[in-house]
Design a protein around this motif. Structure first.
Motif, PDB file in Angstrom:
ATOM      1  N   ARG A 184       4.208   1.901  -1.254  1.00 28.01           N
ATOM      2  CA  ARG A 184       3.190   1.742  -0.213  1.00 28.01           C
ATOM      3  C   ARG A 184       2.848   3.085   0.417  1.00 28.01           C
ATOM      4  NH1 ARG A 184       5.202  -2.704   3.927  1.00 28.01           N
ATOM      5  NH2 ARG A 184       3.300  -2.181   5.056  1.00 28.01           N
TER       6      ARG A 184
ATOM      7  N   ASP B 126      -3.029   3.552   9.594  1.00 25.88           N
ATOM      8  CA  ASP B 126      -2.158   2.698   8.770  1.00 25.88           C
ATOM      9  C   ASP B 126      -0.993   3.505   8.211  1.00 25.88           C
ATOM     10  OD1 ASP B 126      -4.637   0.451   7.236  1.00 25.88           O
ATOM     11  OD2 ASP B 126      -3.813   0.605   9.270  1.00 25.88           O
TER      12      ASP B 126
ATOM     13  N   GLN C 104       1.483   4.308  10.905  1.00 22.66           N
ATOM     14  CA  GLN C 104       2.170   3.101  11.335  1.00 22.66           C
ATOM     15  C   GLN C 104       3.305   2.764  10.382  1.00 22.66           C
ATOM     16  OE1 GLN C 104      -0.501  -0.099  11.956  1.00 22.66           O
ATOM     17  NE2 GLN C 104       1.068  -1.488  12.693  1.00 22.66           N
ATOM     18  N   LEU C 105       3.045   2.886   9.071  1.00 26.25           N
ATOM     19  CA  LEU C 105       4.086   2.564   8.105  1.00 26.25           C
ATOM     20  C   LEU C 105       5.242   3.551   8.210  1.00 26.25           C
ATOM     21  CD1 LEU C 105       5.051   0.746   5.859  1.00 26.25           C
ATOM     22  CD2 LEU C 105       3.966   2.274   4.230  1.00 26.25           C
TER      23      LEU C 105
ATOM     24  N   GLN D 113       7.683   2.672  10.947  1.00 27.11           N
ATOM     25  CA  GLN D 113       8.282   1.342  10.977  1.00 27.11           C
ATOM     26  C   GLN D 113       9.725   1.332  10.537  1.00 27.11           C
ATOM     27  OE1 GLN D 113       6.139  -1.323   8.541  1.00 27.11           O
ATOM     28  NE2 GLN D 113       4.679  -1.814  10.136  1.00 27.11           N
TER      29      GLN D 113
ATOM     30  N   GLN E 239       0.307  -7.280   5.622  1.00 24.08           N
ATOM     31  CA  GLN E 239       0.087  -5.861   5.847  1.00 24.08           C
ATOM     32  C   GLN E 239       0.021  -4.996   4.591  1.00 24.08           C
ATOM     33  OE1 GLN E 239       2.572  -4.458   8.987  1.00 24.08           O
ATOM     34  NE2 GLN E 239       1.719  -2.402   8.909  1.00 24.08           N
TER      35      GLN E 239
ATOM     36  N   GLU F 207      -3.415  -2.858   3.612  1.00 21.47           N
ATOM     37  CA  GLU F 207      -3.396  -1.395   3.507  1.00 21.47           C
ATOM     38  C   GLU F 207      -4.201  -0.882   2.327  1.00 21.47           C
ATOM     39  OE1 GLU F 207       0.703  -0.556   3.138  1.00 21.47           O
ATOM     40  OE2 GLU F 207       1.123  -0.766   5.280  1.00 21.47           O
TER      41      GLU F 207
END
Lengths: 176, 378
Positions: A27, A135, A138-139, A142, B135, B139
Motif C-alpha cells: 500500500r 492519504d 495518513q497511512l 497509522q 481504505q 487509496e
C-alpha cells in the motif's frame, strides 16, 4: 497448554503480522506512486499556466494595462523556481493573473478559453495531489506502520499550497 | 481517450446512477472518445453496444436500502477480462464504497482511477463499520468527483477524502423540445408537482393547503400531480373546494415527465428538507417552466439565489400561496425567470458537464502512455 501449542500459536501470529506488513508495504508503494504521478500532473499544469502567461505578456502587451512587466516577471520566476521557491512563485503568478483579469476581456477568445481551461486544471491537479499526500501521510502515521517504521526510508511528501482560485475570465463563450 | 466506465447497479433497472452512466457514455462517444461500460444486467439483450455484462447482481437488503453484491470468482474473472481487453487510459467507477462491481474494479485494477460519489444520504453505521476495510481500495483512486455539495460533505466527514463537485448532467435539449401533454397548455393557469406524494418531506400537503387558499381568487387554477403514492389516500384527505382542482397523473415515464413539465405554467417544489440537489428544478428550467420553490440550501444554489426562480419560506402554506399568487399575476416576471432559467441550465447540460469530467480524466491519466492493467498486488 503444551509448548507445541504455544509454538503453533506464535507462528500463526507471526504469519499474520508478516502478511500484514507485506500488504502495508504494498500500500505504501502504491501511495508513493500515486503521489509521484499526481505531482507530475500538477507540475505539467503549472508549467502550462506559466508558459501561457508568458506568451500573453509577450504577444499581447496592450491588453494588460500597466502590468505587462509584472506578469512577465511572475511567469519567468514560476518557470525557473527551484523546489523551495516554487510555491511562492506560483502563488504570485496566480495573484498577478487575477489582478489583470479585468483587462483580459480584450484578449482573443481562444486565449481566454485556454487560460480558463488551464486554470481549472491547475485547481484539479492540486486537489488530487494534496489528496494523495494526505492519504499517504495518513497511512504512514497509522498503527503498526509507525511501530515497524515501515516508511522510515521514504521521503515524506508535502502538501502544495497556493491560492489558485480561478480568475473569472469575463463572459467567455464556449467553443462549438 | 480510451475510457472504462463501471456501473455498480443493474443496467435495466431504472435508477439515477444508471441513467447518469448511460448519458455520460453516450456524450463521450459523441465527442469521439472510445468508451466501454461494465455493468450488471438482468437481460443481456437490453445492453447497448458499448456495454459489457458482468453477470447478475445479488440484491441484499441492509439498513433500509438495497446493496447489489457482485463478488466472487466469476465476477472477478469478468472484470479482469474487461480490463485486459479494454486497454483503457482511465477508469471511472461510480459509487465505489458499496460492495459492487465498482469496488471490485478498484481491487483488481492498477492505473488511473476516477470515482464519482452520487449518494448524499449517509448510512453512517455501514460507512463507519466499513471504512477500515474500504481504505486500502479507496487509496487506489486518483481523483474523486461528487455530484453535489452534500455528497462531497459525506466524503469529507465520513470517508476522510475530498471531492470535486461536478453536478449530474441533464439532457437540456430533450426537455426544451418537449411537446405539452394533450389538452395543454390550458386556457387557465396550471401548476405542477412531481414526487412521492405520501412522503411528508416532499411537501405536497403544504402545496395543497396553499392551493385551497388560492382557489377562491383563481377559478381556473389547476394542479397537476405526478409521482409515486396512493391517489385514493390523496383524494381522501383533501379540503372541499380543492378536489376538482387537482389532476393526479400517478407514476409517469421519463418521456411523459418532459411533456408534463412543458405543460405547466409554474413548477412548484414545496419540499420541507432533505434534498441534496434538486435535479427536477434543473429539468423544469430546461423545459422553460417558471419555478416557485422552498428556500432549501440546495434549491437556493440551483436557482441562483432567486434569480432563476422564486424562493419562499419552507413549510408555510401562506408564504407559498403568496409566492404563487404574485407570480401568477405577473406574466412578464414569469418570462424573465424562464429566460434566466434557460441560461442557468447550460451549466448542467451534458456537453458542459462532460467537458468538466474530461478535465478530471486528463488530469489523472498518465502522461507516459501508461494504461490501466490488471493488478498483480496482494
Amino acid at each position: 497448554m503444551s509448548s507445541q501449542t504455544i509454538l503453533v500459536i506464535v507462528l500463526a501470529v507471526l504469519a499474520v503480522v508478516l502478511i500484514w506488513i507485506a500488504s502495508t508495504v504494498a500500500r505504501l508503494d502504491r501511495l508513493d506512486d500515486r503521489v509521484l504521478a499526481a505531482r507530475s500532473a500538477l507540475d505539467a499544469q503549472l508549467v502550462r499556466r506559466a508558459a501561457l502567461a508568458q506568451a500573453i505578456a509577450d504577444e499581447h502587451p496592450g491588453t494588460l494595462g500597466g502590468r505587462v512587466e509584472e506578469l512577465r516577471l511572475a511567469a519567468h520566476e514560476a518557470l525557473n523556481a527551484d523546489d523551495t521557491a516554487r510555491e511562492e512563485a506560483e502563488n504570485r503568478l496566480g495573484h498577478v493573473l487575477r489582478a489583470v483579469e479585468p483587462e483580459l476581456g480584450r484578449l482573443p477568445p481562444q486565449l481566454r478559453v485556454e487560460l480558463r481551461s488551464i486554470t481549472e486544471r491547475v485547481v484539479l491537479a492540486r486537489r488530487f495531489y494534496n489528496d494523495a499526500v494526505r492519504d499517504n501521510r495518513q497511512l504512514r502515521g497509522q498503527g503498526l506502520s509507525r511501530v515497524f517504521r515501515l516508511a522510515a526510508r521514504r521521503a515524506m511528501p508535502a502538501h502544495f499550497d497556493i491560492d489558485d482560485r480561478p480568475a473569472q475570465v469575463a463572459d467567455t463563450p464556449l467553443p462549438g | 481517450m480510451r475510457i472504462g466506465l463501471v456501473c455498480p447497479y443493474t443496467w435495466d433497472v431504472p435508477g439515477g446512477v444508471q441513467y447518469h452512466v448511460r448519458d455520460l457514455a453516450q456524450t463521450l462517444i459523441g465527442r469521439g472518445h472510445h468508451v466501454q461500460v461494465l455493468t450488471s444486467v438482468n437481460d443481456e439483450d437490453e445492453l447497448p453496444p458499448y456495454a459489457t455484462s458482468a453477470g447478475r447482481a445479488v440484491p441484499i437488503r441492509y439498513n433500509g436500502s438495497v446493496a447489489r453484491l457482485q463478488f466472487g470468482p466469476v465476477a472477478a474473472a469478468r472484470v479482469r477480462r474487461w480490463l485486459r481487453d479494454g486497454h483503457f487510459d482511465v477508469l471511472h467507477v461510480h459509487e465505489p464504497s458499496t460492495p459492487s462491481l465498482s469496488l471490485l474494479t478498484c481491487m483488481l485494477a492498477k492505473g488511473p482511477i476516477v470515482a464519482t460519489f452520487h449518494a448524499a444520504t449517509v448510512r453512517s453505521r455501514w460507512l463507519a463499520a466499513s471504512q477500515g476495510f474500504l481504505q486500502p481500495f479507496m487509496e487506489r483512486i486518483s481523483g474523486r468527483i461528487a455530484v453535489s455539495d452534500l455528497a462531497r460533505r459525506v466524503q469529507v466527514e465520513h470517508l476522510g477524502g475530498d471531492a470535486v463537485v461536478i453536478p449530474n448532467g441533464v439532457d437540456v435539449s430533450r426537455f426544451a423540445s418537449a411537446v405539452p401533454l394533450p389538452g395543454y397548455p390550458r386556457s387557465g393557469p396550471t401548476i405542477g408537482f412531481l414526487g412521492r406524494f405520501d412522503e411528508r418531506r416532499k411537501g405536497l400537503p403544504v402545496l395543497i393547503e396553499a392551493l385551497s387558499r388560492l382557489a377562491p381568487d383563481h377559478p381556473d387554477l389547476r394542479l397537476l400531480v405526478a409521482g409515486r403514492g396512493d391517489a385514493s389516500d390523496l383524494y381522501a384527505g383533501l379540503p372541499d373546494r380543492v378536489g376538482d382542482r387537482i389532476t393526479v397523473l400517478g407514476e409517469i415515464s421519463e418521456d411523459d415527465k418532459t411533456r408534463m413539465l412543458a405543460s405547466l405554467d409554474i413548477y412548484c417544489a414545496p419540499n420541507l428538507g432533505g434534498e441534496s440537489f434538486g435535479v427536477i428544478l434543473v429539468e423544469a428550467m430546461a423545459a422553460g417552466t417558471a419555478i416557485v420553490a422552498s428556500d432549501l440550501d440546495a434549491f437556493r444554489r440551483v436557482l441562483d439565489d432567486g434569480a432563476a426562480g422564486v424562493l419562499v419560506r419552507r413549510a408555510s402554506a401562506e408564504a407559498l400561496a403568496d409566492g404563487l399568487a404574485q407570480l401568477l399575476a405577473d406574466p412578464s416576471r414569469r418570462a424573465a425567470l424562464v429566460r434566466s432559467g434557460r441560461a442557468a441550465v447550460r451549466a448542467y447540460d451534458w456537453p458542459n458537464v462532460s467537458e468538466r469530467v474530461l478535465a478530471v480524466y486528463e488530469t489523472v491519466a498518465s502522461r507516459v502512455g501508461g494504461e490501466v492493467v490488471v493488478s498483480t498486488d496482494p
